[in-house]
Every structure is written in C-alpha cells, then in structure tokens.
Design a protein around this motif. Sequence first.
Motif, PDB file in Angstrom:
ATOM      1  N   ARG A  31       0.828  -1.207   0.000  1.00  0.00           N
ATOM      2  CA  ARG A  31       0.000   0.000   0.000  1.00  0.00           C
ATOM      3  C   ARG A  31       0.862   1.257   0.000  1.00  0.00           C
ATOM      4  N   ILE A  32       0.356   2.291  -0.692  1.00  0.00           N
ATOM      5  CA  ILE A  32       1.001   3.596  -0.717  1.00  0.00           C
ATOM      6  C   ILE A  32      -0.012   4.614  -0.220  1.00  0.00           C
ATOM      7  N   PRO A  33       0.189   5.190   0.947  1.00  0.00           N
ATOM      8  CA  PRO A  33      -0.766   6.176   1.455  1.00  0.00           C
ATOM      9  C   PRO A  33      -0.784   7.437   0.586  1.00  0.00           C
ATOM     10  N   THR A  34      -1.946   8.047   0.503  1.00  0.00           N
ATOM     11  CA  THR A  34      -2.070   9.327  -0.188  1.00  0.00           C
ATOM     12  C   THR A  34      -1.611  10.433   0.761  1.00  0.00           C
ATOM     13  N   ASN A  35      -0.775  11.320   0.280  1.00  0.00           N
ATOM     14  CA  ASN A  35      -0.250  12.418   1.079  1.00  0.00           C
ATOM     15  C   ASN A  35      -1.296  13.514   1.238  1.00  0.00           C
ATOM     16  N   LYS A  36      -1.256  14.213   2.363  1.00  0.00           N
ATOM     17  CA  LYS A  36      -2.210  15.295   2.619  1.00  0.00           C
ATOM     18  C   LYS A  36      -2.088  16.433   1.600  1.00  0.00           C
ATOM     19  N   GLY A  37      -0.994  16.458   0.858  1.00  0.00           N
ATOM     20  CA  GLY A  37      -0.852  17.449  -0.215  1.00  0.00           C
ATOM     21  C   GLY A  37      -1.931  17.308  -1.268  1.00  0.00           C
ATOM     22  N   ALA A  38      -2.449  16.087  -1.456  1.00  0.00           N
ATOM     23  CA  ALA A  38      -3.530  15.872  -2.425  1.00  0.00           C
ATOM     24  C   ALA A  38      -4.783  16.626  -1.991  1.00  0.00           C
ATOM     25  N   VAL A  39      -5.096  16.561  -0.692  1.00  0.00           N
ATOM     26  CA  VAL A  39      -6.252  17.289  -0.162  1.00  0.00           C
ATOM     27  C   VAL A  39      -6.023  18.787  -0.283  1.00  0.00           C
ATOM     28  N   ARG A  40      -4.810  19.205  -0.010  1.00  0.00           N
ATOM     29  CA  ARG A  40      -4.471  20.632  -0.114  1.00  0.00           C
ATOM     30  C   ARG A  40      -4.676  21.148  -1.535  1.00  0.00           C
ATOM     31  N   LEU A  41      -4.243  20.375  -2.519  1.00  0.00           N
ATOM     32  CA  LEU A  41      -4.430  20.796  -3.914  1.00  0.00           C
ATOM     33  C   LEU A  41      -5.910  20.888  -4.264  1.00  0.00           C
ATOM     34  N   CYS A  42      -6.708  19.950  -3.763  1.00  0.00           N
ATOM     35  CA  CYS A  42      -8.143  19.931  -4.090  1.00  0.00           C
ATOM     36  C   CYS A  42      -8.913  21.101  -3.473  1.00  0.00           C
ATOM     37  N   GLN A  43      -8.279  21.861  -2.605  1.00  0.00           N
ATOM     38  CA  GLN A  43      -8.909  23.077  -2.099  1.00  0.00           C
ATOM     39  C   GLN A  43      -9.079  24.104  -3.217  1.00  0.00           C
ATOM     40  N   ASN A  44      -8.246  23.980  -4.264  1.00  0.00           N
ATOM     41  CA  ASN A  44      -8.408  24.803  -5.463  1.00  0.00           C
ATOM     42  C   ASN A  44      -9.354  24.053  -6.401  1.00  0.00           C
ATOM     43  N   LYS A  45     -10.655  24.200  -6.164  1.00  0.00           N
ATOM     44  CA  LYS A  45     -11.671  23.424  -6.886  1.00  0.00           C
ATOM     45  C   LYS A  45     -11.764  23.785  -8.370  1.00  0.00           C
ATOM     46  N   TYR A  46     -11.228  24.922  -8.747  1.00  0.00           N
ATOM     47  CA  TYR A  46     -11.234  25.307 -10.155  1.00  0.00           C
ATOM     48  C   TYR A  46     -10.156  24.578 -10.944  1.00  0.00           C
ATOM     49  N   LEU A  47      -9.171  24.034 -10.224  1.00  0.00           N
ATOM     50  CA  LEU A  47      -8.051  23.392 -10.900  1.00  0.00           C
ATOM     51  C   LEU A  47      -8.004  21.879 -10.668  1.00  0.00           C
ATOM     52  N   PHE A  48      -8.341  21.423  -9.460  1.00  0.00           N
ATOM     53  CA  PHE A  48      -8.228  20.006  -9.111  1.00  0.00           C
ATOM     54  C   PHE A  48      -9.526  19.493  -8.495  1.00  0.00           C
ATOM     55  N   ARG A  49      -9.852  18.232  -8.814  1.00  0.00           N
ATOM     56  CA  ARG A  49     -11.020  17.590  -8.206  1.00  0.00           C
ATOM     57  C   ARG A  49     -10.936  16.088  -8.440  1.00  0.00           C
ATOM     58  N   ALA A  50     -11.711  15.350  -7.666  1.00  0.00           N
ATOM     59  CA  ALA A  50     -11.803  13.905  -7.885  1.00  0.00           C
ATOM     60  C   ALA A  50     -12.688  13.642  -9.093  1.00  0.00           C
ATOM     61  N   ILE A  51     -12.248  12.742  -9.961  1.00  0.00           N
ATOM     62  CA  ILE A  51     -13.014  12.333 -11.142  1.00  0.00           C
ATOM     63  C   ILE A  51     -13.028  10.806 -11.160  1.00  0.00           C
ATOM     64  N   PRO A  52     -14.085  10.188 -10.618  1.00  0.00           N
ATOM     65  CA  PRO A  52     -14.120   8.718 -10.505  1.00  0.00           C
ATOM     66  C   PRO A  52     -13.887   7.983 -11.828  1.00  0.00           C
ATOM     67  N   ALA A  53     -14.380   8.525 -12.936  1.00  0.00           N
ATOM     68  CA  ALA A  53     -14.164   7.863 -14.236  1.00  0.00           C
ATOM     69  C   ALA A  53     -12.678   7.802 -14.569  1.00  0.00           C
ATOM     70  N   SER A  54     -11.942   8.831 -14.210  1.00  0.00           N
ATOM     71  CA  SER A  54     -10.494   8.820 -14.435  1.00  0.00           C
ATOM     72  C   SER A  54      -9.836   7.745 -13.575  1.00  0.00           C
ATOM     73  N   ASP A  55     -10.277   7.628 -12.313  1.00  0.00           N
ATOM     74  CA  ASP A  55      -9.741   6.574 -11.439  1.00  0.00           C
ATOM     75  C   ASP A  55      -9.921   5.194 -12.061  1.00  0.00           C
ATOM     76  N   ARG A  56     -11.074   4.968 -12.677  1.00  0.00           N
ATOM     77  CA  ARG A  56     -11.372   3.648 -13.251  1.00  0.00           C
ATOM     78  C   ARG A  56     -10.611   3.372 -14.532  1.00  0.00           C
ATOM     79  N   LEU A  57     -10.426   4.382 -15.370  1.00  0.00           N
ATOM     80  CA  LEU A  57      -9.954   4.136 -16.729  1.00  0.00           C
ATOM     81  C   LEU A  57      -8.516   4.566 -17.024  1.00  0.00           C
ATOM     82  N   GLU A  58      -7.989   5.494 -16.266  1.00  0.00           N
ATOM     83  CA  GLU A  58      -6.649   6.009 -16.568  1.00  0.00           C
ATOM     84  C   GLU A  58      -5.594   5.236 -15.779  1.00  0.00           C
ATOM     85  N   HIS A  59      -4.433   5.024 -16.409  1.00  0.00           N
ATOM     86  CA  HIS A  59      -3.375   4.225 -15.788  1.00  0.00           C
ATOM     87  C   HIS A  59      -2.022   4.928 -15.741  1.00  0.00           C
TER      88      HIS A  59
END
Length: 196
Positions: A31-59
């Motif tokens: 396992r590789i834990p996700t760093n809190k920097g990911a949450v920090r980046l997502c505070q900029n909602k105009y630039l970063f966000r979770a996209i479940p379809a990308s999680d499923r299909l992108e590698h």
Amino acid sequence: KKVIVTGPDHRIGFQGGAISDVSAYETPLGRIPTNKGAVRLCQNKYLFRAIPASDRLEHSVEVILPYLQYFLKKFEIVPVVLGQGRDLAEKVTAAFDPLLDQTTLLVASSDLSHYLPYQKAVARDRETIEMILNLKANELIKRENAACGKTPILVVINMARRHNWHPVLLHYSNSGDTAGDRSRVVGYTAIAFYGG
C-alpha cells in the motif's frame, strides 16, 4: 517521503487535474498512502477535483508506482492526472511549488512518439529529448507526436527553471528494442533533474 506523480489523461477528457480521493493505492508490492498534499491541492476546486471515471480508466499514474515502491520502499503519493486547460502547466506548476521540499520527488509519466517506424521514431524522440534537456517548453508545446504527457513534462520543465534543476538523460529506448516489431513503435525515456 512524498512523491507527486503526474500523468496525462488518455481516456476521459476533462479540464484541469484529477486527484483521486482514496486514502491509499495498492499494488502487489503493498500500500502507498495518499499524502495530505492531495487534499491541499483539491482546495483549489477550479483546478483540481476527484473524477471517478479517471480513477477507473486512466493508468498513467499507476504504472509508475511499482518502480517507486521498489526503489523508495516507504513514501506517500500525491497522484495527479492532468487533462486540458489553457495555461494548465503554468497553473499546476504554481500549485505544486508550495508542496516541494527536500523530501519530495516530482515525477512526470509519459510515452514519447507513437506508431512511427523504428528509425523515424528514434530521430523524432531524440529531437524531443533535446527539447526537454534544453528546457525548451515552447518548442515542445508545438511539437506533434512528441509525448502523450506533454503537460506533465512541461510542469517539470517549469519547475526546473524555477529551481535551477539540471536535466540528465538516463535512458532511451522504444518498443522495437523490447517487443521486436519495429514497424510501429512507441518511444520511452528516463530523464532525471538534479540541483536546486
């Protein structure tokens, strides 16, 4: 201790960056834990966000993880898939910059040219590699069939300019060197940036 791994969107088509909202990634190596920097980046909602379809299909991020696990053993990840957007590389560079410290590695995942005959691919890829080594972002932006992950590469080039990093070519090959068929190959390179 922290690795920001960027890769290009191949399948969905979206603006900005996709950052998975999972707490960890898992490969056969662990396992590789996700760093809190990911949450920090997502505070900029105009630039970063979770996209479940990308999680499923992108590698493009996941293919890098076993290499990191093998060499680094224990670390946390900030996984970012980059889509489209005007001046996206510049915006992402500015967003990433506060996350960088002496224990952070920035990785851009990308192939080089696609489906050219072997010798043409080698020549084209060598030109692209020279653009990266010479930090020629403007030339790389305009180049066709250079790299599927231009934006991740441009972010690294931008960071290299900001922090006086120096690129070193570690390796180049293409699928014709490994898979045998040389009529339509895909190029690959490893370039490390040092200094700062």
